[in-house]
Structure formats: C-alpha cells, structure tokens
Design a protein around this motif. Structure first.
Motif, PDB file in Angstrom:
ATOM      1  N   ARG A 142       3.613  -7.934   1.141  1.00 21.86           N
ATOM      2  CA  ARG A 142       3.469  -7.171  -0.102  1.00 21.86           C
ATOM      3  C   ARG A 142       4.787  -6.548  -0.561  1.00 21.86           C
ATOM      4  O   ARG A 142       4.830  -5.860  -1.571  1.00 21.86           O
ATOM      5  CB  ARG A 142       2.456  -6.042   0.090  1.00 21.86           C
ATOM      6  CG  ARG A 142       1.038  -6.391  -0.303  1.00 21.86           C
ATOM      7  CD  ARG A 142       0.369  -7.297   0.669  1.00 21.86           C
ATOM      8  NE  ARG A 142      -1.040  -7.484   0.363  1.00 21.86           N
ATOM      9  CZ  ARG A 142      -1.901  -7.986   1.216  1.00 21.86           C
ATOM     10  NH1 ARG A 142      -1.522  -8.341   2.421  1.00 21.86           N
ATOM     11  NH2 ARG A 142      -3.169  -8.154   0.871  1.00 21.86           N
ATOM     12  N   SER A 385       7.391   2.613  -7.141  1.00 21.53           N
ATOM     13  CA  SER A 385       6.317   1.648  -7.421  1.00 21.53           C
ATOM     14  C   SER A 385       5.774   1.053  -6.138  1.00 21.53           C
ATOM     15  O   SER A 385       4.557   0.919  -5.967  1.00 21.53           O
ATOM     16  CB  SER A 385       6.856   0.533  -8.327  1.00 21.53           C
ATOM     17  OG  SER A 385       7.239   1.048  -9.583  1.00 21.53           O
ATOM     18  N   HIS A 386       6.680   0.685  -5.234  1.00 21.25           N
ATOM     19  CA  HIS A 386       6.255   0.113  -3.952  1.00 21.25           C
ATOM     20  C   HIS A 386       5.445   1.132  -3.153  1.00 21.25           C
ATOM     21  O   HIS A 386       4.400   0.792  -2.583  1.00 21.25           O
ATOM     22  CB  HIS A 386       7.487  -0.331  -3.171  1.00 21.25           C
ATOM     23  CG  HIS A 386       7.189  -0.841  -1.800  1.00 21.25           C
ATOM     24  ND1 HIS A 386       6.333  -1.887  -1.558  1.00 21.25           N
ATOM     25  CD2 HIS A 386       7.641  -0.422  -0.567  1.00 21.25           C
ATOM     26  CE1 HIS A 386       6.268  -2.111  -0.252  1.00 21.25           C
ATOM     27  NE2 HIS A 386       7.041  -1.242   0.356  1.00 21.25           N
ATOM     28  N   ARG A 388       3.706   3.631  -4.283  1.00 23.99           N
ATOM     29  CA  ARG A 388       2.407   3.837  -4.928  1.00 23.99           C
ATOM     30  C   ARG A 388       1.430   2.725  -4.560  1.00 23.99           C
ATOM     31  O   ARG A 388       0.261   2.976  -4.248  1.00 23.99           O
ATOM     32  CB  ARG A 388       2.592   3.920  -6.448  1.00 23.99           C
ATOM     33  CG  ARG A 388       1.301   4.205  -7.207  1.00 23.99           C
ATOM     34  CD  ARG A 388       1.576   4.573  -8.660  1.00 23.99           C
ATOM     35  NE  ARG A 388       2.348   3.545  -9.350  1.00 23.99           N
ATOM     36  CZ  ARG A 388       3.623   3.666  -9.699  1.00 23.99           C
ATOM     37  NH1 ARG A 388       4.288   4.787  -9.406  1.00 23.99           N
ATOM     38  NH2 ARG A 388       4.246   2.691 -10.335  1.00 23.99           N
ATOM     39  N   ARG A 389       1.906   1.483  -4.596  1.00 20.60           N
ATOM     40  CA  ARG A 389       1.039   0.355  -4.215  1.00 20.60           C
ATOM     41  C   ARG A 389       0.622   0.457  -2.745  1.00 20.60           C
ATOM     42  O   ARG A 389      -0.532   0.174  -2.398  1.00 20.60           O
ATOM     43  CB  ARG A 389       1.758  -0.966  -4.467  1.00 20.60           C
ATOM     44  CG  ARG A 389       1.947  -1.298  -5.942  1.00 20.60           C
ATOM     45  CD  ARG A 389       2.422  -2.734  -6.117  1.00 20.60           C
ATOM     46  NE  ARG A 389       3.736  -2.949  -5.541  1.00 20.60           N
ATOM     47  CZ  ARG A 389       4.883  -2.814  -6.211  1.00 20.60           C
ATOM     48  NH1 ARG A 389       4.862  -2.458  -7.481  1.00 20.60           N
ATOM     49  NH2 ARG A 389       6.031  -3.050  -5.617  1.00 20.60           N
ATOM     50  N   ARG A 393      -3.139   0.812  -0.977  1.00 22.96           N
ATOM     51  CA  ARG A 393      -3.565  -0.145   0.043  1.00 22.96           C
ATOM     52  C   ARG A 393      -3.950   0.575   1.334  1.00 22.96           C
ATOM     53  O   ARG A 393      -4.950   0.246   1.978  1.00 22.96           O
ATOM     54  CB  ARG A 393      -2.449  -1.157   0.291  1.00 22.96           C
ATOM     55  CG  ARG A 393      -2.878  -2.375   1.081  1.00 22.96           C
ATOM     56  CD  ARG A 393      -1.797  -3.441   1.034  1.00 22.96           C
ATOM     57  NE  ARG A 393      -1.614  -3.922  -0.331  1.00 22.96           N
ATOM     58  CZ  ARG A 393      -0.476  -3.823  -1.016  1.00 22.96           C
ATOM     59  NH1 ARG A 393       0.578  -3.259  -0.460  1.00 22.96           N
ATOM     60  NH2 ARG A 393      -0.387  -4.283  -2.237  1.00 22.96           N
TER      61      ARG A 393
END
Length: 491
Positions: A142, A385-386, A388-389, A393
């Motif tokens: 990811r 952004s990473h 937050r993702r 998850r």
C-alpha cells in the motif's frame, strides 16, 4: 560475474619465496576466502604486471600454474576466469606461506555480548509465514511508491545535488528541519524551532544519543515502563544504569510508583509499548509535576503517534512541558518504512548541541539524499495522505481482530484502544506464552511472547502481542482461529 581489479591482488613480502609463487598463492588464497568468486574475470596480465611492478612473463607463468591446478580457466579472446569448481575454503591446512599462530583472545578483550535484539524480534524469514501478527514491518503493497520515486528524483535534481553530495559535517538538511517543525511535531501540539531538532538514524539512535547526553559517566538511576520496550532496557543496562521498572495499566505508566532519586524517566505515552495503552491526561500532568518536583527529565518516545484512529490523539508530553524537561523522540521508520532509518530528537537547544557533537563521533549526519527525499515527501503532502490511509486501514484491522478474538472467547487487555498497530492479548491464567509461540509457528502463524517485554524473571506468561500492520485484513479471522486452537491445545 565481476571484473577483478588489479588493485585487489596483493603480494606477500616474503623474500624467501619467488614472485611467481607469491602471485599464485595470493590468487589462490583470494579464491579460498571467497573474495574472488566463480566466474569472476582476473586482471589482464599486462595490467597486473604493471600494477605489481613485475614482469608480464611472471604473471603469465603464475596464471599457467593456476590453470594446471584447476583454479582458473582461460576463454579465448576474453581472458582468465575463476573456475566454477575452484575450492572456496582451506580444508585442514594452514594458509600458504603463513606460520601457525595463536589467535587473539577476543572474548577476554571484548567482555559479554550486549543484548541487542531481544526475544521479541521478528525472525528474518517472517515473510514465509501466512499469518504474521508482528510489529514493525510495513504493509509495502500500500506504500505510494510512485510518489516516493518522484521525491527521490527531485532530491537528486541539479539544484540539490551539490548539497547532498558534499560533506555536511554536523549539519542536517535545513529543508527537512523546516518540514519536521511545520508538519511533524506541530501535529503533536509542539511549537519547536529548528535549533531544537536533530535528525537521527531512527528513534533507536535518538534514544541512544539521549543516554549519551544524560549519562556520559555511565552512572545514573532511571525509570521505565514494565512491560516496556526491550531494546530501551538493553541500552540502559549496557550503560550500567540502575533501572526501576514501573508498572503500567490502562492509563499508561503508574506515575505514583516512580521512586525518589531517579535522573530520567523513559516513556511511550501515545501507545505504550507493548500494551498499546494511552497515557491519560491526568497521568501526563502528574508525570510533569513529578519531574519538576524531583528534578528529573522525561524522554518521550512517540514512535507510533500517527496511528491514532479511535479518538482524537492526546497532545504530546512535550507540548505540555513548560520548563524544557521533556526530550521528544519521533520516527519516520514506522510511518514511512523501517528500512528508511530516519527519526529526530526535539529538545532544549543545549541538549541538541550536545547530541549533535556526540553524533559526529559515530556518523556525522544521516545520509543527505534520504533527508532531502523525506523533506519532499512531507512538503508535498504525501506523508499526511499516506498516514491517513494507513489510519483507516489499521482502524479496520483492529476492529476485525477484536471481533475475531471475541468469537473465540479471547480477551484483549484493553477493551478499547485509541490507536496503534498492535493488540495486547491476555490469555488463560495457565497459558505459557513461549509454548504457544512455538506451536503457532508450526501452523504458519507468528505472534510475540509477552514475557519478552518484562524486566524480571517473574513476568506473566499468559500475554501475547498481536501486530496487525503486516497481515492482510482477510487473513485475520483464520489466523485468530489458529491462535485460539493452539491456546486450547496447550491449556
């Protein structure tokens, strides 16, 4: 296949042995030692003769002898190569031309081996396990590789190349320092200046530097959480410090049990390592009050603060500190990827100056290209952004893991977690964690024994730490079923 440089061939200075024999022995020994591998091309006879200051015929005769004994082969119009079946070690004989001598008694000189990686360390072959409930490894599938690659390209651009290519002495990349101040510590409520930040080779390096700063004479008294981060405990023990283990509960470290006379307290308040407990605001204030009252400093390891997903994160201890008693340790190794080995230390400028001076003694500064790349990764918003993702998850995996455990009657130590990427599991009273760990490996399941995180031999044996950053969400339920089965079988 590699091309062996003539500069990698060394002749002994034994004048009693001819040059041809010395050259043959030098190449033979290099093949035995594995320095010259099968298929490697040897230097041309002319180039080697010129380098060694000997005649070309001497080199040719030595090569002929090696050909005759099968160490090298000749390929027309290509040169000489190490034979594929050449011996790679000496079997029962001493090195050529060397007398048998006693080795240095290194054990007597070195003393005991420091406890580097504890029993909780992931096995090197963890990728072959189907259900890796482990901590500290990334979900690389990811990771925004294209964004990272773009940041590397920008860092390598002409405008920066001179900066990253030259020796920066003891300085850090100013662009990265600016980004850490604006986008990292500020997110924890900390108002820092660039002279209060030092870039380090990960959080572990920052912790090591703080120990050097605080205890240059290797004497002192410290307190740390129990259970706690094993490598921190090993570091403190290696420096000969007296360690007071302080128990933790669902509110984190029990501040009231810190004894008098400590010089420093090491803590992981955001997500306590290993239980995952978040230190309450009341405990945070109490810790700072004790620090002021008893005149000790606090080292705050905020290793996983980005993974706060169940509720708003509490402010860092450093943000509540009005007297400069807290040294804050941050890391990009967990939030970006562990192989990055980049973190930072935020503390009083005088502490940073001292840590910087100590850092120059062993590494000067972290690699310039890595610093510049991370600076761009932060400035372009890729990091946020990473993160937050990943939070979304991890929140989902935490939920799936808890539901699976509940179906099998297994109880997490914390009924509700504020975040993190691990879960502290309390098993049956008669459970022996190391037996469960061993049995599960046979089922392709990796979990961590809780007893490895405690200071003393009387540690509870019915605890397991389950990490969920690496395992796929779809595999969690099946993995938990195997965990429950192993616990029941060994009960």
């Amino acid at each position: 296949m590699a091309i062996i440089s003539e500069h990698h061939v060394f002749l002994s200075e034994d004048a009693n042995v001819g040059l041809q024999t010395r050259l043959k022995d030098a190449i033979t020994r290099a093949i035995w030692d594995g320095r010259f591998a099968a298929g490697d091309r040897l230097p041309a006879t002319r180039a080697l003769a010129r380098h060694l200051g000997i005649s070309r015929i001497t080199v040719s005769l030595a090569y002929d002898s090696l050909l005759a004994t099968g160490y090298i082969v000749s390929v027309a119009r290509s040169g000489y190569f190490v034979a594929s079946d050449a011996p790679t070690r000496i079997e029962g004989v001493a090195p050529l031309g060397a007398a048998l001598v006693d080795h240095v008694d290194w054990q007597a000189r070195l003393g005991p081996m420091p406890a580097a990686l504890g029993a909780q360390a992931n096995p090197p072959d963890w990728r072959r396990y189907k259900y890796p409930f482990i901590f500290g490894e990334p979900d690389v599938s990811r990771f925004p590789v294209d964004d990272w690659r773009d940041c590397v390209r920008r860092a390598l651009g002409k405008r920066h190349f001179e900066q990253i290519a030259f020796d920066a002495r003891d300085r850090d990349d100013p662009f990265l320092l600016e980004q850490i101040v604006r986008r990292s510590v500020s997110g924890r409520g900390v108002a820092a200046a660039v002279d209060e930040v030092l870039v380090t080779a990960g959080a572990q390096n920052a912790l090591w530097l703080m120990v050097q700063v605080l205890f240059p004479k290797r004497r002192g008294v410290v307190a740390m959480e129990d259970p706690g981060y094993p490598e921190m405990r090993n570091l403190l023990r290696f420096h000969g410090l007296t360690i007071h283990p302080i128990p933790v509960d669902r509110e984190g470290m029990k501040v009231a049990e810190i004894p008098d006379g400590v010089d420093a307290v090491f803590t992981t308040p955001s997500h306590q390592a290993p239980t995952g407990a978040t230190m309450s605001m009341a405990r945070r204030k109490a810790l700072l009050e004790r620090a002021e009252q008893d005149d000790f400093v606090v080292i705050e390891d905020d290793y996983d603060y980005e993974m706060a997903y169940a509720s708003p994160a509490l402010p860092a201890l450093k943000s509540l500190d009005q007297r400069g008693r807290v040294a804050y340790v941050g890391s990009f190794s967990k939030s970006i990827f562990p192989g990055l080995r980049l973190g930072y230390l935020n503390a009083d400028p005088r502490v940073i100056d001292q840590a910087r001076a100590i850092r120059t003694l062993n590494e000067r500064h972290p690699p310039g290209l890595t610093q510049k790349t991370v600076a761009y990764f932060l400035s372009e918003g890729h990091y946020n952004s990473h993160s937050r993702r990943m939070r979304m998850r991890m929140a989902r995996r935490n939920e799936v893991l808890r539901e699976a455990l509940a179906r099998h009657g297994l109880t997490p130590a914390l009924k509700r977690a504020t975040g993190g990427t691990t879960l502290w599991l309390r098993g049956p009273v008669d459970m022996i964690d190391t037996e469960v760990v061993t049995a599960l490996r046979e089922k392709s399941v990796l979990v961590e024994a809780g007893s490895a995180f405690y200071a003393g031999p009387d540690a509870p044996r019915n605890r397991l730490r389950l990490g969920f950053a690496t395992i796929e969400t779809a595999l969690i339920a099946d993995g938990v079923a195997l965990i429950a089965e192993a616990i029941a079988e060994l009960g």
